[in-house]
Write a protein that holds these residues in place. Structure first.
Motif, PDB file in Angstrom:
ATOM      1  N   ARG A 245      26.633  34.745  49.575  1.00  0.00           N
ATOM      2  CA  ARG A 245      26.775  33.697  50.877  1.00  0.00           C
ATOM      3  C   ARG A 245      27.953  32.821  50.305  1.00  0.00           C
ATOM      4  O   ARG A 245      28.712  32.467  51.218  1.00  0.00           O
ATOM      5  CB  ARG A 245      25.472  32.751  51.094  1.00  0.00           C
ATOM      6  N   LEU A 246      27.759  32.416  49.061  1.00  0.00           N
ATOM      7  CA  LEU A 246      29.056  31.347  48.660  1.00  0.00           C
ATOM      8  C   LEU A 246      30.260  32.214  48.754  1.00  0.00           C
ATOM      9  O   LEU A 246      31.330  31.582  49.083  1.00  0.00           O
ATOM     10  CB  LEU A 246      28.632  31.147  47.217  1.00  0.00           C
ATOM     11  N   TYR A 247      30.351  33.506  48.187  1.00  0.00           N
ATOM     12  CA  TYR A 247      31.502  34.158  48.359  1.00  0.00           C
ATOM     13  C   TYR A 247      32.070  34.370  49.551  1.00  0.00           C
ATOM     14  O   TYR A 247      33.382  34.154  49.826  1.00  0.00           O
ATOM     15  CB  TYR A 247      31.354  35.678  47.550  1.00  0.00           C
ATOM     16  N   ARG A 248      31.229  34.737  50.485  1.00  0.00           N
ATOM     17  CA  ARG A 248      31.757  35.049  51.748  1.00  0.00           C
ATOM     18  C   ARG A 248      32.157  33.808  52.637  1.00  0.00           C
ATOM     19  O   ARG A 248      32.842  33.729  53.641  1.00  0.00           O
ATOM     20  CB  ARG A 248      30.801  35.876  52.692  1.00  0.00           C
ATOM     21  N   SER A 249      31.720  32.694  52.150  1.00  0.00           N
ATOM     22  CA  SER A 249      32.074  31.383  52.694  1.00  0.00           C
ATOM     23  C   SER A 249      33.282  30.922  52.532  1.00  0.00           C
ATOM     24  O   SER A 249      33.630  29.894  52.524  1.00  0.00           O
ATOM     25  CB  SER A 249      30.938  30.269  52.854  1.00  0.00           C
ATOM     26  N   GLY A 250      33.881  31.641  51.253  1.00  0.00           N
ATOM     27  CA  GLY A 250      35.103  31.045  50.675  1.00  0.00           C
ATOM     28  C   GLY A 250      35.117  30.194  49.487  1.00  0.00           C
ATOM     29  O   GLY A 250      35.945  29.519  48.898  1.00  0.00           O
ATOM     30  N   ASP A 251      33.775  29.893  48.928  1.00  0.00           N
ATOM     31  CA  ASP A 251      33.473  28.951  47.850  1.00  0.00           C
ATOM     32  C   ASP A 251      33.402  29.670  46.607  1.00  0.00           C
ATOM     33  O   ASP A 251      32.540  29.974  45.908  1.00  0.00           O
ATOM     34  CB  ASP A 251      32.311  28.085  48.104  1.00  0.00           C
ATOM     35  N   LEU A 252      34.620  29.914  46.161  1.00  0.00           N
ATOM     36  CA  LEU A 252      34.899  30.923  45.079  1.00  0.00           C
ATOM     37  C   LEU A 252      34.232  30.514  43.839  1.00  0.00           C
ATOM     38  O   LEU A 252      33.905  31.078  43.039  1.00  0.00           O
ATOM     39  CB  LEU A 252      36.269  31.489  45.077  1.00  0.00           C
ATOM     40  N   GLU A 253      34.594  29.208  43.644  1.00  0.00           N
ATOM     41  CA  GLU A 253      34.283  28.434  42.526  1.00  0.00           C
ATOM     42  C   GLU A 253      32.913  28.405  42.150  1.00  0.00           C
ATOM     43  O   GLU A 253      32.004  28.658  41.248  1.00  0.00           O
ATOM     44  CB  GLU A 253      34.766  27.057  42.346  1.00  0.00           C
ATOM     45  N   SER A 254      32.107  28.283  43.363  1.00  0.00           N
ATOM     46  CA  SER A 254      30.535  28.024  43.401  1.00  0.00           C
ATOM     47  C   SER A 254      30.122  29.440  43.053  1.00  0.00           C
ATOM     48  O   SER A 254      29.106  29.741  42.417  1.00  0.00           O
ATOM     49  CB  SER A 254      30.165  27.415  44.626  1.00  0.00           C
ATOM     50  N   ALA A 255      30.550  30.271  43.632  1.00  0.00           N
ATOM     51  CA  ALA A 255      30.238  31.764  43.583  1.00  0.00           C
ATOM     52  C   ALA A 255      30.258  32.085  42.083  1.00  0.00           C
ATOM     53  O   ALA A 255      29.347  32.803  41.755  1.00  0.00           O
ATOM     54  CB  ALA A 255      31.039  32.706  44.422  1.00  0.00           C
ATOM     55  N   ARG A 256      31.556  31.817  41.717  1.00  0.00           N
ATOM     56  CA  ARG A 256      31.635  32.218  40.113  1.00  0.00           C
ATOM     57  C   ARG A 256      30.684  31.394  39.250  1.00  0.00           C
ATOM     58  O   ARG A 256      29.812  32.256  38.342  1.00  0.00           O
ATOM     59  CB  ARG A 256      32.975  31.672  39.633  1.00  0.00           C
ATOM     60  N   ALA A 257      30.368  30.330  39.446  1.00  0.00           N
ATOM     61  CA  ALA A 257      29.229  29.517  38.701  1.00  0.00           C
ATOM     62  C   ALA A 257      27.892  30.227  38.664  1.00  0.00           C
ATOM     63  O   ALA A 257      27.236  30.328  38.080  1.00  0.00           O
ATOM     64  CB  ALA A 257      29.261  28.054  39.322  1.00  0.00           C
ATOM     65  N   GLU A 258      27.546  30.738  40.094  1.00  0.00           N
ATOM     66  CA  GLU A 258      26.333  31.324  40.291  1.00  0.00           C
ATOM     67  C   GLU A 258      26.281  32.727  39.614  1.00  0.00           C
ATOM     68  O   GLU A 258      25.279  33.076  38.969  1.00  0.00           O
ATOM     69  CB  GLU A 258      25.880  31.439  41.794  1.00  0.00           C
TER      70      GLU A 258
END
Length: 327
Positions: A245-258
């Motif tokens: 969900r984070l990646y698809r929403s464009g929140d790449l930094e949070s996606a990387r952290a997850e």
């Protein structure tokens, strides 16, 4: 997926399942809980499915490597598919592995799992005997001709000892033989070749490209993957759904952290002592120990002849869970 006619084969094309392709999101390969005497623990399996559904996953893959499919009897395989399909009740697509050494044996599994209600079948290349790419392509054409549901190729060179060539996969996708690929090779460059080919070729439509590598889901999504089939999602489905969900929403930094948190959690697969067990015993034992510690399944037993984790190794699994905020 819309099938495309091909002059290369006269084999019949499959009837496609009611759920739409490309299949996207998180599709865990579901562990198969066992009783202490190594029978399928159906109540625990249904609780595990509920755990995954509540975690927000987008589909289920039963009878994969993480499901210990290679260790299950035909009777147990049938029970797993019937139980999963009946419990899900159409809420999510259920993909079923039809993994075996040769085409005739795979076709037997196709008949069983589709009769049990599977929405798609997942097949590796033949193994035991070495096969030529032309024989691999014929293998998949024969499966598609026999299957009333979509066929997904499973690239598992560590277990099958054959890397599925990108040109074979893309050619079969263009023919309408394959509806998708689950790539567990860990070869991101080869994976990218399939992703790009499926995107730019005008004769390929609605083809799902899914990574089976737990540690590179964010990277796979970045190059265009449709989703992931991570075994660790049994333990932490919320984490992988959150990452997606984070990646698809464009929140790449949070996606990387997850993704990095999940990489840390994945360290549990190394708890087993390599001096007394193989990597499969350690990894599958860790997943099942984690599910047991989290109260999802009743027994962490793995199929014979895999070596069980020691109490100290199970304690190590607990430390990984605590570190990831899951205990």
């Amino acid at each position: 997926m819309t099938p495309h006619p091909s002059p290369t084969t006269a084999l019949a094309r499959p009837r496609f399942a009611p759920f739409s392709f490309p299949l996207t999101g998180v599709v865990p390969p579901v562990c198969t809980p066992l009783t202490p005497d190594r029978e399928v623990d159906v109540p625990s399996l249904l609780r595990l499915i509920d755990h995954l559904v509540e975690g927000g996953v987008h589909g289920l893959f039963v009878l994969g490597s993480t499901s210990e499919v290679a260790y299950l009897t035909d009777r147990q395989r049938k029970l797993v598919v019937e139980s999963a399909v009946g419990h899900v009740g159409g809420r999510l697509p259920v993909l079923a592995g039809v993994i075996d050494m040769t085409t005739p044996r795979v076709l037997d599994h196709v008949r069983e799992v589709t009769a049990a209600g599977a929405d798609a079948v997942v097949a590796t290349a033949p193994f035991y005997a070495r096969t030529h790419p032309a024989e691999i392509a014929r293998h998949y054409r024969l499966i598609a001709a026999a299957s009333p549901v979509p066929v997904i190729a499973y690239d598992l060179p560590a277990g099958v000892h054959t890397k599925l060539p990108a040109d074979v996969i893309l050619g079969l996708a263009a023919e309408g033989v394959l509806a998708g690929l689950k790539d567990s090779s860990g070869d991101l460059a080869a994976f990218r070749e399939v992703v790009v080919g499926a995107r730019i070729r005008p004769d390929i439509r609605d083809f799902s490209v899914l990574t089976g590598s737990e540690l590179i889901v964010d990277a796979a999504l970045a190059i265009g993957a449709d989703g992931a089939v991570p075994g660790l999602a049994n333990v932490d489905p919320h984490g992988y759904v959150r990452l997606d969900r984070l990646y698809r929403s464009g929140d790449l930094e949070s996606a990387r952290a997850e993704q990095e948190r999940l990489c840390g959690l994945f360290g549990m697969v190394t708890v087993g002592d390599p001096g007394r067990m193989g990597g499969s015993s350690s990894a599958l034992g860790a997943f099942k120990a984690a599910l047991h510690l989290r109260g999802v399944i009743d027994c962490p037993a793995t199929a014979e002849p895999q070596v069980p984790l020691s109490p100290e190794e199970v304690e190590g699994v607990g430390k990984f869970l605590a570190g990831a905020g899951l205990l």
